[in-house]
Write an enzyme that holds these catalytic residues in place. Sequence first.
Site, PDB file in Angstrom:
ATOM      1  N   ARG A   1      31.521  47.377  38.172  1.00  0.00           N
ATOM      2  CA  ARG A   1      30.308  47.044  37.542  1.00  0.00           C
ATOM      3  C   ARG A   1      29.414  46.450  38.847  1.00  0.00           C
ATOM      4  O   ARG A   1      28.104  46.846  38.791  1.00  0.00           O
ATOM      5  CB  ARG A   1      30.402  46.306  36.559  1.00  0.00           C
ATOM      6  CG  ARG A   1      30.967  45.102  36.565  1.00  0.00           C
ATOM      7  CD  ARG A   1      31.374  44.585  35.171  1.00  0.00           C
ATOM      8  NE  ARG A   1      32.737  45.116  34.691  1.00  0.00           N
ATOM      9  CZ  ARG A   1      33.324  44.820  33.775  1.00  0.00           C
ATOM     10  NH1 ARG A   1      32.792  44.007  32.804  1.00  0.00           N
ATOM     11  NH2 ARG A   1      34.551  45.458  33.356  1.00  0.00           N
TER      12      ARG A   1
ATOM     13  N   LYS B   1      45.684  42.011  41.393  1.00  0.00           N
ATOM     14  CA  LYS B   1      46.389  42.643  40.480  1.00  0.00           C
ATOM     15  C   LYS B   1      47.758  42.311  40.432  1.00  0.00           C
ATOM     16  O   LYS B   1      48.197  42.163  41.625  1.00  0.00           O
ATOM     17  CB  LYS B   1      45.895  43.948  40.494  1.00  0.00           C
ATOM     18  CG  LYS B   1      44.800  44.437  39.985  1.00  0.00           C
ATOM     19  CD  LYS B   1      44.508  45.932  40.179  1.00  0.00           C
ATOM     20  CE  LYS B   1      43.007  46.536  39.646  1.00  0.00           C
ATOM     21  NZ  LYS B   1      42.673  46.125  38.362  1.00  0.00           N
TER      22      LYS B   1
END
Length: 505
Positions: free
Chosen positions: A357, A283
């Site tokens: 996920r 990120k």
Amino acid sequence: MEYFVKSGNPEKQRVACVVVGIFERRSPSEAANVIDKGSDGVIASVMRRGDMDGKLGTTVILHNVPGTFADRVMLVGLGRERSFDETAFRKASTAAARALRTTGAIDAVSYLTHIPVKGRDFQWNVAQAVLATTDVYYRFDECRGAKAREALPVQKLERYTFDVPRRFDLPAGEKGLNEGLAIAAGVSLAKDLGHLPGNICTPTYLAEQAKKLAASYTPIKTKILEKADMEKLGMGALLSVSRGSRQPPKLIVMEYMKGRKNEKPIALVGKGLTFDAGGISIKPAAAMDEMKFDMMGGASVFGTMKAIAELKLPINVVGIVPASENLPDGDANKPGDIVTSMAGITIEVLNTDAEGRLILCDALTYAEQTYQPSFCIDMATLTGAVIIALGSVASGLMTNHPALGRALLGAGEQVGDRAWELPLWPEYDGNIASEHADIANIATKGAREAGTIIGATFLHRFTKNMKWAHLDVAGTASIGKRATGRPVPMLVQYLINQAARRPAR
Ligand code: BES
Ligand code: MN
Ligand code: ZN
């Protein structure tokens, strides 16, 4: 601080502060009227001088009002009487608590809980007043140094009473107090876990907190699955994420079985990503610290378990928190890696930052195979896209079972912790098609489209056999540097409603 419910006259309260409401256009509430009459128009004169016009959320504190036994009378603006709704009630309660906090008052009685809110009762008024107040008074100082901690301002208010109009309303008020306090305890635990930084709140720390919860509440039983257990179960997706970190992953399981013996539990599965740097798909640096909040879904499972244990709800619930870090390392997931989940579905990890996920899919399979839950609800700070779609007002809800969706949306409305449904139509299934594996962990077409739905579509591949709902709480669980404790209120309210629908035995 202690909270109470009583029924008594405003002018007779021997306390440091009595709190009464004023509607817009200088129209006093009933309690304000009583004090105004008894004081020969003190409140009317304050309004005439233009110091309180009833604008929602404004406050004025008066001292030594004649005809009362209280040191202070606080006037709280309620806005237009005709539009006094749930939001207005919460805003007024919050304003009163904020103003109280600035005074030296050690006890107070509020008459705001008298004000009727359309479609709600005194149980609701009191519960919401408790939630608004505990939110204002919440502080997180665990990480300050010893000196700074000593120097912290003392919290002066010790007793806060919410008044209801008639003795007849007391049982409802008490029930509201009880539920409000239980939810507040859960919210506060979730906030604390959230505020703890990634170097303290690791997967191991979370596992210890689960054991602590089990030690404090006998109906809660905790089981921790270690890396070796996950390997045996074939949780290749979860394990692939934690390979990028030196902190061992944990799969935290908390059982609360106070319902009927043979009734299948409701499963709550919460993303417990204790720090999300993105992994190899790293990120940007700006505000990356806020990724310590990437375990708020998991924290909401902790908070909800605590709240239902406080309430002793006659219901079966299992909380499951897959906990891991997501960091870049020599052994970390690489874009293009293909991993095999516990369900046997292979996943191409095209972006290591779509890690939520990956840890959730194995936890969901574990939930299905171990418990065959009656309903399964997962909570996750899953996508930045949900913040773009809904901001911090509503969580995103996606479900394969409309009745479950309605129950959650309704519970959220009830307690002021709202969600908004996004579709989970099969038209989206093709978006996660992978060239070489069964599915990809990000969209392989329409790159930036429907990110939140794509996340849910991925999870849905693992939940087809359950009545399942997914809450994307990336926008609601924290705002800036502060955790909110959401969606604990919605979940607890949902479970309260479920327990009421089918009383035990
Ligand atoms: N934890 C983040 C989602 C997130 C973003 C939460 C901002 C709170 C604030 C999640 O793991 C993530 O990185 N999601 C990616 C998914 C993408 C790579 C498909 C995202 O939303 O950008
Ligand atoms: Mn991520
Ligand atoms: Zn994440």
